[in-house]
Design a protein around this motif. Structure first.
Motif, PDB file in Angstrom:
ATOM      1  N   GLU B  57       5.232  37.369  19.260  1.00 48.93           N
ATOM      2  CA  GLU B  57       6.247  36.409  18.798  1.00 48.93           C
ATOM      3  C   GLU B  57       6.743  35.577  19.978  1.00 48.93           C
ATOM      4  O   GLU B  57       6.930  34.361  19.858  1.00 48.93           O
ATOM      5  CB  GLU B  57       7.441  37.142  18.162  1.00 48.93           C
ATOM      6  N   GLU B  87      10.950  32.392  15.850  1.00 46.73           N
ATOM      7  CA  GLU B  87      10.010  33.299  16.507  1.00 46.73           C
ATOM      8  C   GLU B  87      10.734  34.111  17.587  1.00 46.73           C
ATOM      9  O   GLU B  87      10.458  35.302  17.767  1.00 46.73           O
ATOM     10  CB  GLU B  87       8.816  32.545  17.102  1.00 46.73           C
ATOM     11  N   HIS B  90      12.394  36.794  15.780  1.00 42.27           N
ATOM     12  CA  HIS B  90      11.449  37.852  15.394  1.00 42.27           C
ATOM     13  C   HIS B  90      11.192  38.789  16.575  1.00 42.27           C
ATOM     14  O   HIS B  90      11.155  40.006  16.418  1.00 42.27           O
ATOM     15  CB  HIS B  90      10.108  37.252  14.943  1.00 42.27           C
ATOM     16  N   ILE B 166      11.292  39.263   8.722  1.00 48.94           N
ATOM     17  CA  ILE B 166      10.345  38.358   9.373  1.00 48.94           C
ATOM     18  C   ILE B 166       9.456  37.655   8.351  1.00 48.94           C
ATOM     19  O   ILE B 166       9.233  36.444   8.432  1.00 48.94           O
ATOM     20  CB  ILE B 166       9.506  39.140  10.418  1.00 48.94           C
ATOM     21  N   GLU B 170       8.434  33.763   7.870  1.00 48.73           N
ATOM     22  CA  GLU B 170       7.041  33.331   8.074  1.00 48.73           C
ATOM     23  C   GLU B 170       6.543  32.501   6.889  1.00 48.73           C
ATOM     24  O   GLU B 170       5.743  31.595   7.057  1.00 48.73           O
ATOM     25  CB  GLU B 170       6.097  34.521   8.301  1.00 48.73           C
TER      26      GLU B 170
HETATM   27 FE   LIG Z   1       7.129  35.139  13.769  1.00 50.89          FE
END
Ligand SMILES: [Fe+2]
Ligand SMILES: [Fe+2]
Lengths: 274, 326
Positions: B57, B87, B90, B166, B170
């Protein structure tokens, strides 16, 4: 939200205004108000462009997130102000951001300054956030309802930016010897560009109650800065102010590079939509 | 290490009641929580998997962050910034999940910077055009979703719960990537060519994100027995190919592989051979951007050291002040 819904959106306090809504407004700003919206929009845009560089390079992951947050807020404010300005000349936010030349930008030199190290970025953030907070908290009373609505959303977000920068000023000033040295250096590099924020250019006289007279923000800004510097046991830097001129299209040497990067792709494919 | 520590360690390893409970929880497909007993190998394997995922990530922020300043419209710029920020988030959730297994985040970061830990090879490919930002969202985030949705049911509680948060984000990323490509595919001939070129370049690397073919994936078996992994690499890859076939049609673009087809007998999507030599080369550090990505992470970490030290010193001073005032 569909476009049909967006056109029905009314500007009311608590109903956050999006750039897409502004584009559909019936009202057009006067030329003076549009010019003023460019001032504020360009400041936010160039600052966001600078801050965006930090994302993936910050000292810790939490700061990648925090600086991205601030950059995102600024890009949001830029989009609103530029969309509104563009209504006066039948231009979109992207026409203004991507297809103006350097002397047509109205940003102040402060936001054009390099990121430098983290302390220098924090020093710039500190000045910008305190200034923007003073500005937007008054602009909510603007006689122009669109400017007032943009400011109402922005002032809440800038309140967080203010807090973020103050926390870091305190930490860096009172953390280690190195961080203190860097914080002092960062403030010194930033300070020449403070004065320009409070200059009343002739446009201000044409705004009436729609805008906020920059010089009136100086006192509350200084008081807020002083309080934090005292807490951080720092002195205000004693450096001569720079003449500025960003509002007249006379920029620092940095802006050319910033907009070259900003505009490169859009200008490679003129007329394309993205 | 003292004798008592060794004793305690070996006792912990032979906790029969704990082991029985662990086996029962796995058999019932229930969750293992941080305080539960778990086999040392389970802990080790999960720590490796979750930290690799976290590193991916974080390294994955770089190729896309490179386009933030050049995004061709302000709206796309804002969306891209928000994506790269997601990200980072994450990475934070995943490091926290891995920390519950006993390894501090600092240690994981050091391993990454020292080149001891891995991250997904996909991020060692260069992001050359704006269309790549679309292709990454569509293909790379898309492959990540196929991989990660089953992980929401992973036996280790903190990992499964991190994956739920997450995966939601996404799927936004994938849709945004698809929208970028759609706009380009319907744009000028140059934009359309840019989009097809990006799909051509990202197709094979994204298929390889599912890992080596099943016959070459020795760790997968144990991971399936522990209810961490639910489907084999090839199963997931085939499912992903099926999704892409459908979506690429909606884009009006083509997948670069002419051998992609649905096999009626096996009920699976098939594709032409992938260059696993290239995969191994990139994994071994010889991809186009490995050195660049590592250098940038190391630089950010080292140049940020004084800031982290200052924050720690300040927190300590504040704590002392409060203690004295109390
Ligand atoms: Fe991600
Ligand atoms: Fe993503």
């Amino acid at each position: 939200m569909s476009e049909a819904n967006a056109s029905a959106t009314r500007i009311t306090p608590g109903n956050a205004l999006r750039p897409e809504d502004i584009a559909l407004l019936d009202t057009k700003p006067s030329d003076a108000v549009a010019q003023y919206a460019l001032w504020l929009g360009d400041d936010a845009l160039i600052l966001a462009q600078r801050l965006g560089w930090w994302i993936s390079r910050a000292p810790e992951l939490e700061e990648d997130v925090a600086l991205a947050n601030i950059a995102l807020d600024q890009i949001g404010h830029a989009r609103s102000f530029l969309t509104y300005a563009g209504r006066a000349w039948d231009k979109t936010e992207d026409d203004l951001a991507y297809f103006r030349r350097e002397p047509e930008f109205r940003s102040v030199h402060l936001v054009e300054q390099p990121n430098g190290d983290f302390a220098r970025t924090i020093a710039r953030q500190f000045v910008v956030a305190l200034y923007q907070w003073e500005l937007y908290s008054r602009l909510v009373g603007s006689s122009d309802p669109t400017l007032a609505a943009i400011a109402a959303k922005a002032v809440k977000e800038v309140d967080y930016h203010r807090d973020h920068s103050i926390q870091w000023i305190l930490r860096l000033a009172q953390g280690t010897d190195e961080s203190r040295r860097r914080m002092i250096a960062g403030l010194k590099l930033t300070w020449p560009y403070v004065e320009e924020l409070f200059t009343d250019y002739p446009l201000v006289d044409e705004l009436g109650d729609a805008g906020v007279r920059p010089s009136t923000l100086r006192e509350p800004f200084d008081a807020a800065v002083r309080a934090i510097l005292v807490e951080a046991e720092l002195e205000p830097p004693e450096v001569p102010g720079s003449v500025g001129g960003g509002r007249l299209g006379r920029h620092s040497e940095h802006l050319g590079y910033i907009i070259a990067e900003l505009q490169v792709l859009a200008r490679e494919y003129p007329g394309a939509s993205w | 290490m003292t004798t008592t520590a060794i004793d305690a360690g070996s006792r912990a390893n032979h906790d029969d009641a704990g082991e029985q409970q662990f086996n029962e929880l796995i058999a019932q497909d229930s969750r293992i929580e941080p305080r539960d007993w778990m086999p040392a190998d389970y802990r080790k394997s999960l720590t490796r998997q979750i930290s690799q995922h976290a590193h991916s990530e974080i390294i994955g922020m770089q190729p896309e962050a490179n386009w933030i300043t050049r995004a061709p419209s302000l709206k796309r710029k804002a969306v891209l910034m928000a994506k790269v920020q997601d990200e980072a988030g994450h990475g934070l959730y995943l490091y926290s999940a891995a920390e519950t297994l006993g390894t501090p985040r600092d240690k994981m970061t050091e391993d990454l910077i020292a080149g001891k830990a891995r991250y997904s090879s996909i991020f060692n490919y260069p992001v050359l055009t704006w269309a790549d930002i679309g292709a990454i969202g569509w293909l790379v985030d898309g492959a990540a979703i196929c991989n990660q949705v089953p992980l929401c049911r992973a036996s280790y509680g903190p990992y499964g719960r991190a994956m739920v948060r997450i995966c939601k984000e996404e799927s936004f990323h994938q849709r945004q990537g698809f929208e970028i490509l759609l706009e380009l595919a319907n744009g000028t001939p140059e934009q359309r060519a840019m989009a097809q070129d990006a799909v051509n370049r990202w197709y094979a690397p994204s298929l390889m994100m599912f890992g080596p073919p099943d016959e070459d994936s020795p760790n997968s078996q144990q991971s399936m027995l522990w209810n961490i992994k639910r489907f084999s690499n090839d199963e997931l890859r085939s499912r992903f190919v099926g999704m892409m076939v459908e979506q690429v049609r909606a884009l009006g673009l083509e997948l670069p592989n002419k051998e992609v087809r649905f096999n009626e007998e096996t009920g699976r999507w098939e594709h032409g051979p992938l260059d696993w030599n290239e995969f191994k080369e990139v994994l071994a550090g010889r991809g186009p951007c490995n050195a660049q990505r590592m250098e940038r992470r190391r630089e950010a970490h080292e140049e940020g050291a004084w800031v982290r030290e200052a924050a720690a010193a300040y927190a300590e001073k504040q704590a002392l002040k409060h203690a004295q005032a109390a």
